[in-house]
Write a protein that holds these residues in place. Structure first.
Motif, PDB file in Angstrom:
ATOM      1  N   ILE A 161       0.843  -1.205   0.000  1.00 18.79           N
ATOM      2  CA  ILE A 161       0.000   0.000   0.000  1.00 18.79           C
ATOM      3  C   ILE A 161       0.874   1.248   0.000  1.00 18.79           C
ATOM      4  O   ILE A 161       0.633   2.197  -0.746  1.00 18.79           O
ATOM      5  N   ALA A 162       1.930   1.214   0.832  1.00 13.77           N
ATOM      6  CA  ALA A 162       2.801   2.389   0.917  1.00 13.77           C
ATOM      7  C   ALA A 162       3.455   2.671  -0.431  1.00 13.77           C
ATOM      8  O   ALA A 162       3.550   3.818  -0.870  1.00 13.77           O
ATOM      9  N   ALA A 163       3.889   1.582  -1.104  1.00 17.41           N
ATOM     10  CA  ALA A 163       4.559   1.761  -2.388  1.00 17.41           C
ATOM     11  C   ALA A 163       3.589   2.333  -3.417  1.00 17.41           C
ATOM     12  O   ALA A 163       3.919   3.236  -4.182  1.00 17.41           O
ATOM     13  N   ARG A 164       2.384   1.811  -3.393  1.00 19.33           N
ATOM     14  CA  ARG A 164       1.380   2.278  -4.349  1.00 19.33           C
ATOM     15  C   ARG A 164       1.091   3.751  -4.115  1.00 19.33           C
ATOM     16  O   ARG A 164       0.940   4.539  -5.047  1.00 19.33           O
ATOM     17  N   MET A 165       1.009   4.106  -2.832  1.00 18.38           N
ATOM     18  CA  MET A 165       0.712   5.498  -2.503  1.00 18.38           C
ATOM     19  C   MET A 165       1.840   6.408  -2.994  1.00 18.38           C
ATOM     20  O   MET A 165       1.587   7.446  -3.627  1.00 18.38           O
ATOM     21  N   ALA A 166       3.079   5.986  -2.720  1.00 17.71           N
ATOM     22  CA  ALA A 166       4.220   6.810  -3.156  1.00 17.71           C
ATOM     23  C   ALA A 166       4.201   6.952  -4.670  1.00 17.71           C
ATOM     24  O   ALA A 166       4.420   8.041  -5.213  1.00 17.71           O
ATOM     25  N   LEU A 167       3.911   5.850  -5.355  1.00 19.85           N
ATOM     26  CA  LEU A 167       3.908   5.901  -6.808  1.00 19.85           C
ATOM     27  C   LEU A 167       2.805   6.824  -7.315  1.00 19.85           C
ATOM     28  O   LEU A 167       3.013   7.633  -8.224  1.00 19.85           O
ATOM     29  N   ALA A 168       1.615   6.697  -6.705  1.00 20.06           N
ATOM     30  CA  ALA A 168       0.499   7.524  -7.169  1.00 20.06           C
ATOM     31  C   ALA A 168       0.799   9.004  -6.958  1.00 20.06           C
ATOM     32  O   ALA A 168       0.553   9.827  -7.849  1.00 20.06           O
ATOM     33  N   VAL A 169       1.346   9.336  -5.795  1.00 22.43           N
ATOM     34  CA  VAL A 169       1.582  10.754  -5.494  1.00 22.43           C
ATOM     35  C   VAL A 169       2.737  11.296  -6.335  1.00 22.43           C
ATOM     36  O   VAL A 169       2.589  12.301  -7.038  1.00 22.43           O
ATOM     37  N   THR A 170       3.884  10.600  -6.296  1.00 13.89           N
ATOM     38  CA  THR A 170       5.035  11.146  -7.030  1.00 13.89           C
ATOM     39  C   THR A 170       4.859  10.972  -8.532  1.00 13.89           C
ATOM     40  O   THR A 170       5.269  11.837  -9.309  1.00 13.89           O
ATOM     41  N   GLY A 171       4.258   9.857  -8.930  1.00 15.39           N
ATOM     42  CA  GLY A 171       4.014   9.661 -10.357  1.00 15.39           C
ATOM     43  C   GLY A 171       3.022  10.684 -10.889  1.00 15.39           C
ATOM     44  O   GLY A 171       3.191  11.224 -11.981  1.00 15.39           O
ATOM     45  N   GLY A 172       1.971  10.941 -10.102  1.00 16.09           N
ATOM     46  CA  GLY A 172       1.006  11.965 -10.511  1.00 16.09           C
ATOM     47  C   GLY A 172       1.677  13.325 -10.613  1.00 16.09           C
ATOM     48  O   GLY A 172       1.455  14.084 -11.564  1.00 16.09           O
ATOM     49  N   GLY A 173       2.526  13.629  -9.610  1.00 12.26           N
ATOM     50  CA  GLY A 173       3.280  14.876  -9.672  1.00 12.26           C
ATOM     51  C   GLY A 173       4.163  14.918 -10.905  1.00 12.26           C
ATOM     52  O   GLY A 173       4.326  15.972 -11.531  1.00 12.26           O
ATOM     53  N   GLY A 174       4.704  13.743 -11.285  1.00 14.56           N
ATOM     54  CA  GLY A 174       5.537  13.659 -12.475  1.00 14.56           C
ATOM     55  C   GLY A 174       4.758  14.047 -13.720  1.00 14.56           C
ATOM     56  O   GLY A 174       5.281  14.732 -14.604  1.00 14.56           O
ATOM     57  N   LEU A 175       3.498  13.630 -13.760  1.00 13.00           N
ATOM     58  CA  LEU A 175       2.665  13.996 -14.915  1.00 13.00           C
ATOM     59  C   LEU A 175       2.453  15.504 -14.961  1.00 13.00           C
ATOM     60  O   LEU A 175       2.526  16.135 -16.019  1.00 13.00           O
ATOM     61  N   ALA A 176       2.185  16.081 -13.789  1.00 13.68           N
ATOM     62  CA  ALA A 176       2.022  17.532 -13.732  1.00 13.68           C
ATOM     63  C   ALA A 176       3.302  18.218 -14.203  1.00 13.68           C
ATOM     64  O   ALA A 176       3.261  19.194 -14.969  1.00 13.68           O
ATOM     65  N   LEU A 177       4.433  17.664 -13.750  1.00 13.24           N
ATOM     66  CA  LEU A 177       5.715  18.246 -14.153  1.00 13.24           C
ATOM     67  C   LEU A 177       5.897  18.161 -15.668  1.00 13.24           C
ATOM     68  O   LEU A 177       6.350  19.121 -16.304  1.00 13.24           O
ATOM     69  N   LEU A 178       5.503  17.006 -16.231  1.00 12.46           N
ATOM     70  CA  LEU A 178       5.614  16.852 -17.682  1.00 12.46           C
ATOM     71  C   LEU A 178       4.818  17.949 -18.390  1.00 12.46           C
ATOM     72  O   LEU A 178       5.308  18.594 -19.326  1.00 12.46           O
ATOM     73  N   ALA A 179       3.583  18.151 -17.916  1.00 10.49           N
ATOM     74  CA  ALA A 179       2.759  19.204 -18.527  1.00 10.49           C
ATOM     75  C   ALA A 179       3.441  20.557 -18.383  1.00 10.49           C
ATOM     76  O   ALA A 179       3.486  21.361 -19.332  1.00 10.49           O
ATOM     77  N   GLY A 180       3.984  20.812 -17.181  1.00 14.77           N
ATOM     78  CA  GLY A 180       4.662  22.081 -16.949  1.00 14.77           C
ATOM     79  C   GLY A 180       5.865  22.250 -17.869  1.00 14.77           C
ATOM     80  O   GLY A 180       6.081  23.322 -18.449  1.00 14.77           O
ATOM     81  N   TYR A 209       2.301  31.676 -17.587  1.00 20.35           N
ATOM     82  CA  TYR A 209       3.296  31.507 -16.528  1.00 20.35           C
ATOM     83  C   TYR A 209       2.700  30.891 -15.268  1.00 20.35           C
ATOM     84  O   TYR A 209       3.253  29.938 -14.701  1.00 20.35           O
ATOM     85  N   SER A 210       1.549  31.411 -14.831  1.00 21.48           N
ATOM     86  CA  SER A 210       0.982  30.934 -13.561  1.00 21.48           C
ATOM     87  C   SER A 210       0.666  29.453 -13.636  1.00 21.48           C
ATOM     88  O   SER A 210       0.983  28.686 -12.720  1.00 21.48           O
ATOM     89  N   LEU A 211       0.062  29.033 -14.734  1.00 25.53           N
ATOM     90  CA  LEU A 211      -0.290  27.623 -14.896  1.00 25.53           C
ATOM     91  C   LEU A 211       0.972  26.766 -14.884  1.00 25.53           C
ATOM     92  O   LEU A 211       1.051  25.741 -14.188  1.00 25.53           O
ATOM     93  N   THR A 212       1.966  27.212 -15.639  1.00 24.53           N
ATOM     94  CA  THR A 212       3.226  26.467 -15.691  1.00 24.53           C
ATOM     95  C   THR A 212       3.834  26.345 -14.307  1.00 24.53           C
ATOM     96  O   THR A 212       4.268  25.271 -13.888  1.00 24.53           O
ATOM     97  N   LEU A 213       3.842  27.451 -13.600  1.00 27.96           N
ATOM     98  CA  LEU A 213       4.433  27.448 -12.264  1.00 27.96           C
ATOM     99  C   LEU A 213       3.733  26.437 -11.375  1.00 27.96           C
ATOM    100  O   LEU A 213       4.381  25.622 -10.695  1.00 27.96           O
ATOM    101  N   VAL A 214       2.403  26.454 -11.384  1.00 27.31           N
ATOM    102  CA  VAL A 214       1.652  25.534 -10.523  1.00 27.31           C
ATOM    103  C   VAL A 214       1.969  24.087 -10.892  1.00 27.31           C
ATOM    104  O   VAL A 214       2.187  23.241 -10.012  1.00 27.31           O
TER     105      VAL A 214
END
Lengths: 947, 113
Positions: A161-180, A209-214
């Motif tokens: 569960i912990a691994a899945r959670m870490a993956l979901a949170v950091t992986g999801g953040g990774g997607l946001a970063l990709l968009a940024g 800029y604001s969207l990218t920053l977020v």
């Protein structure tokens, strides 16, 4: 020399793959040596680049990968990259040493070290990337490898569960970063870091800029466990302690902070940046420190303290003064050193006591004095005790807090806040030291703790020593790297600062002393605090909320998948038809008040046409209505086919009529053959409502296409065929324009088409080869008349005639209706009739042609004809035609395209024969009784099905 | 004539779509065959219906004769042959289905529960 950058990353990634094999063959100590060697090699490869980076130069390596997407294998080495590379490789080395002694003997270490190296490689890739897209790729690899590391003990549900959670949170953040990053690339016009960093002003004035920053901040904050995304980090303590020491102190969580520093010149300096980064950092700093004290779990305390320190670093990066960024970089170094050491000490304690509960672990100083000293030094650094490294960066923090002028009249807020955070962090550090090493006797420990053998303490010892060295002689120890890394992060020369222990008696020192005193008081009253917290703090644990969201997402995804992918051909068809209908309707309505009738004068309809239409509708409707009676339906289908062939004749398309007619024969034979194997029982009729619905859909589709056809036919048009017609004789050497188009002008298309045909036939062959089906029993009458004698007699003269006719059609095709396609079909029909007349086995025995070879011959001939022009310097499939004197015949007009047509002919014959004989073979009893062995490699695969 | 042709194409499409939505493999094969007839006729009709002589270049075109457009014919010729190939593939697929699962139902309803 910059080539060393990718080599260094590659060394780690490749070694990551090799270590498990080494561990399996040569044992765990070889695996440890191998992992350690790989890290050393990666470091050695970077050594030649270090002096230039320290001097402030940037080394860039660039290799085009997908240039049209802006994705290059571009690496860079500058001060910031160098600092993080040192942390990754240096602490990695210590973690390998620690892990080799920490992990239980029965663990082979291959999987742990292999994944750890892959993670280290990806991490190195993140900090050394010049191309931002490449950085995102490495970023995602760190998410995935850290998932594997956290789930290392995969038989434990918590770890999963912990691994899945870490993956979901950091992986999801990774997607946001990709968009940024994509937005950044869009704004700058390049994904190269050098270009992005130089375009800071343009980026900040861009409306996006604001969207990218977020988006970028989402990536950084999730990775660095900033509030409210912090919850995955404490749960990730389910990982083995070496992993925690590496990922959750020095590397993975620092990736987010690294990103903030990396993009600092491009994104910082605005109101949004200040507010978002500083506020998030401040909340995380205070929240993490507050919770850390309340944790009874040793690693839990450290995890929340990590959250808090990451918050501090983020807070410092968010502040607008350049000096605060220097402080942030400095704290990155210090925190990595003391936190890795603390995790290692905690692991040793856990190992020796069998528990991590601080309510039971007490008074270890007497039994484990060495570990106790190491832990106390590192904890002192964490608390900011003078003479240790943590003190220096904390002093810088207090100085920044005192001197920041951003809040105007509320200038006292920041110092007060900083002192409060200091109090909390002193309190939990004291708890770590006092509760574990002193505070009475151990309570009911599962094991009797004793000092572990020396090697396991060595890594923690080295790190504790580093705390002292940096704390005592900071300028000597880290002065150079801190300066160059800060310069790289700021994109400019950092302001003057002094790395010394004693700055004189000033306000920051007073605050520091106040924090220490306050921390002691806070710790003394912790009993009250625990009680208050237990009574009043709402139980909004992050993990539980996350699990609720996660499970909800799973349910929603299932439902969405159920709609989008219902695993029903009927639904797929309906979606497709609905989409096509919507598009058509939109086009029709969007065209404004367009008339259906395009104005072309209509051609008069004769009575024959009406009769044909009637027959066509009769056939189509009969086929549709009576489809349950399959034999009858096939008969109706053949009516339709005949009418279509007649239509082609009526509208001056003799080639099409011939093709349609012969295809019709082959198709009907095919369908009739297959009827013997389709289950015989009449399928139940669908419910009435469904039939009504289908009827409406079918009617709508028919109406739509009919209207479209009418609208098209009544509109004037400009054909592009004029050129073909004008050049057919001179350019293609033939008078049948259709055939010349097929085998000459557009012969490359035709080559593709016969290839498709061959692929379809081979696919059918692969599906049917070795299949065993039980045919419906024949009536006694038809059993006796399996090969009708009339047909057999008739075929004797007919077969040579039909073949001769096919040959004639093939030869004349270039000038008159005919050609390879039609001739091939006619040949196929003739041979099929022979099969029907005397049976498959005798015919095949006489024919002695392997269908698969026929394919090879046909396609090969077509390709060779095309290639023949190339030695003459002409493009593929250039044709030639001219007059050739042939003995006995005389001067004959020949074209190379005719040879191409022969290739087409052979392929079509092979297709027809292969498919029909495969289906026919299904029903031969000989085959069913004893499948003949075939040496054909193409049929090797389905052999298993037969078994 | 255009109206006749359009009606014919429409009827073929309607019958084809109806068969395509049935739940057994055999009607689906029939439906695809009907749809390919309709598509071929549609493309063919793209060359309009006014032609009075085939697209052959044999000396002078007779007075008043309009040669047909060869391009749609070339397109449709290969399409007819390929539609045979795909029909055959589909038949093979449905026979394989019978061999593997003993049924000729198109939709995998057993797994959806």
């Amino acid at each position: 020399m910059s080539l060393l950058l990718p080599l260094s990353v590659l060394a780690l990634l490749l070694a990551g793959g090799a270590v498990p094999a080494v561990a399996a063959r040569l044992g765990r100590s070889a695996a440890a040596w191998c992992a350690s060697g790989a890290l050393a090699l990666a470091a050695l490869l970077l050594v030649p680049l270090a002096p230039r980076a320290l001097a402030g130069d940037v080394a860039v390596f660039r290799l085009a990968w997908l240039p049209e997407w802006g994705l290059d294998l571009a690496f860079r080495m500058d001060g910031l990259g160098l600092l993080f590379a040192i942390l990754i490789l240096g602490i990695g080395q210590l973690v390998i040493l620690y892990g080799a002694y920490y992990m239980p003997q029965q663990d082979g270490l291959g999987r742990l070290f292999g994944t750890l190296l892959a993670f280290a490689g990806a991490m190195l890739g993140v900090v050394l990337s010049e191309n931002l897209l490449l950085m995102v790729v490495f970023w995602e690899i760190t998410s995935i490898t850290s998932f594997l590391l956290i789930a290392y003990k995969h038989d434990s549900v918590e770890a999963r569960i912990a691994a899945r959670m870490a993956l979901a949170v950091t992986g999801g953040g990774g997607l946001a970063l990709l968009a940024g990053v994509l937005l950044l690339g869009h704004m700058v016009g390049s994904f190269e870091l050098s270009a992005v960093l130089a375009a800071g002003e343009a980026i900040q004035q861009h409306p996006l800029y604001s969207l990218t920053l977020v988006l970028v901040l989402l990536g950084a904050f999730t990775k660095s466990a900033q509030f409210p995304f912090h919850f995955w980090l404490p749960n990730a303590m389910a990982a083995p302690t070496p992993v925690s020491a590496y990922l959750h102190s020095a590397t993975m969580v620092k990736a987010g902070v690294f990103l903030l520093l990396r993009l600092y010149p491009a994104l910082s300096g605005t109101e949004q940046w200040f507010l978002l980064v500083t506020l998030t950092g401040a909340v995380t700093l205070a929240y993490g420190a507050y919770v850390a004290l309340l944790k009874h779990d040793l690693k839990g305390l450290l995890a929340y303290s990590t959250v808090s320190h990451l918050g501090l670093i983020t807070f410092l990066i968010g502040m607008e003064s350049p000096l605060s960024t220097v402080a942030a970089v400095f704290h990155v170094i210090n925190h990595a050193i003391f936190k890795a050491s603390l995790f290692m000490a905690a692991g040793i304690i856990d190992h020796e006591c069998g528990t991590r509960d601080m309510r039971r672990i007490n008074g270890l100083f007497r039994v484990m004095p060495r570990t106790a000293v190491l832990g106390m030094v590192a904890a002192g650094a964490m608390a900011g005790v003078p003479l240790l490294n943590g003190f220096l960066s904390k002093e810088m923090f207090f100085t920044e807090a005192v001197e920041a002028g951003a809040l105007g009249g509320y200038a006292y807020v920041l110092p007060v806040f900083a002192t409060f955070a200091g109090i909390l962090s002193v309190a939990y550090s004291i708890r770590f030291v006092h509760d574990v090493f002193f505070n009475g006797e151990p309570v009911d420990l599962p094991r009797v703790p004793q000092e572990p053998p020396g090697w396991i303490s060595l890594p923690a010892g080295i790190l504790a020593a580093l705390c002292l060295v940096v704390g005592l002689v900071p300028q000597f120890a880290v002065g150079a790297i801190l300066w160059t890394a800060s310069a790289a992060a700021l994109g400019a020369e950092p302001p003057a600062y002094k790395l010394v222990i004693w700055h004189g008696f000033n306000l920051p020192l007073v605050l520091s002393m106040a924090a220490t005193a306050g921390g002691i008081v806070w710790y003394l009253f912790r009993g009250v605090l625990f009680e208050l917290h237990d009574r009043y703090a709402p139980n909004v644990a992050g993990p539980a909320a996350f699990e609720r969201v996660f499970n909800g997402a799973v349910v929603a995804a299932r439902a969405a998948l159920g709609v989008a992918d219902p695993r029903s051909l009927r639904r797929y068809t309906l979606y497709l038809l609905g989409g096509a209908g919507a598009l058509g309707l939109a086009g029709f309505l969007g065209a404004g008040p367009a008339r259906l009738d395009g104005g072309l004068p209509p051609t008069p309809a004769d009575p024959a046409a009406h009769g044909a239409l009637l027959a066509l509708v009769f056939g189509a409707v009969g086929c549709a209505v009576l489809h349950r009676n399959r034999l009858v339906a096939v008969a109706f289908l053949s009516v339709v086919g005949l009418i279509v062939a007649l239509t082609f004749i009526r509208f001056s398309a003799p080639d099409l009529a011939l093709t349609q007619l012969s295809v019709e024969v082959v198709t009907i034979v095919l369908l009739l053959l297959s009827l013997r194997f389709v289950p015989g029982e009449a399928p139940a009729e669908a419910p009435c409502r469904r039939r009504l619905f289908d009827g409406i859909v079918a009617g709508g589709a028919g109406l739509g296409v009919g209207m479209l056809a009418y609208a098209m036919m009544t509109r004037p048009f400009e054909t592009i065929s004029g050129w073909f017609t004008a050049n057919a004789v001179d350019g293609g050497g033939g008078t049948n324009v259709v055939n010349v188009i097929l085998v000459d002008f557009r012969s490359f298309d035709t080559l593709g088409e016969v290839t498709v045909l061959a692929v379809a036939a081979l696919g059918a062959h692969a599906l049917l080869d070795g299949l065993r089906l039980r045919p419906h029993a024949l009536s006694a009458e038809s059993e006796a008349d399996r090969h009708p004698i009339m047909l057999a007699m008739l075929m004797r003269p007919l077969l040579p005639l039909a073949l001769a006719f096919a040959f004639y059609i093939l030869l004349r095709g270039h000038n008159l209706p005919g050609g390879g396609f039609i001739a091939g079909l006619i040949t196929g029909v003739a041979l099929i009739l022979q099969y029907l007349a005397v049976g498959i086995e005798p015919t095949s025995a006489r024919l002695r042609v392997d269908h698969l070879r026929l394919f090879a011959a046909g396609l090969g001939l077509a390709v060779v004809t095309g290639l023949a022009s190339m030695p003459l310097g002409l493009p593929f499939l250039t044709s030639w035609h001219g007059y050739v004197p042939i003995p006995l015949v005389g001067k004959t007009h020949l074209a190379s395209a005719m040879l191409f047509d022969v290739g087409v002919y052979l392929t079509v014959v092979a297709t027809v024969l292969l498919i029909l004989s495969e289906i026919g073979k299904l029903s031969t009893r000989e085959r069913a009784a004893a499948p003949p062995p075939r040496a054909n490699p193409a049929s090797a695969m389905p052999e298993e099905v037969r078994a | 004539m255009e109206l006749v042709m359009a009606t014919g194409i429409g009827a073929l499409v309607a019958a084809g779509v109806w068969l395509l939505l049935r739940e057994r493999t055999f009607p689906v094969v029939l439906g695809l065959a009907l749809l390919s007839y309709a598509a071929n006729l549609f493309i063919f009709a793209g060359g309009r219906l006014s032609a009075t002589s085939p697209p052959l270049v044999l000396g002078e075109v007779a007075a008043g004769a309009t040669p047909a457009d060869p391009l749609p014919q070339a397109l449709v010729l290969t399409a007819i042959v390929i539609s045979f190939g795909t029909t055959a593939y589909l038949v093979a697929l449905s026979l394989r289905l019978v061999g593997e699962s003993g049924t000729d139902e198109v939709d995998d309803r057993g797994d959806q529960a």
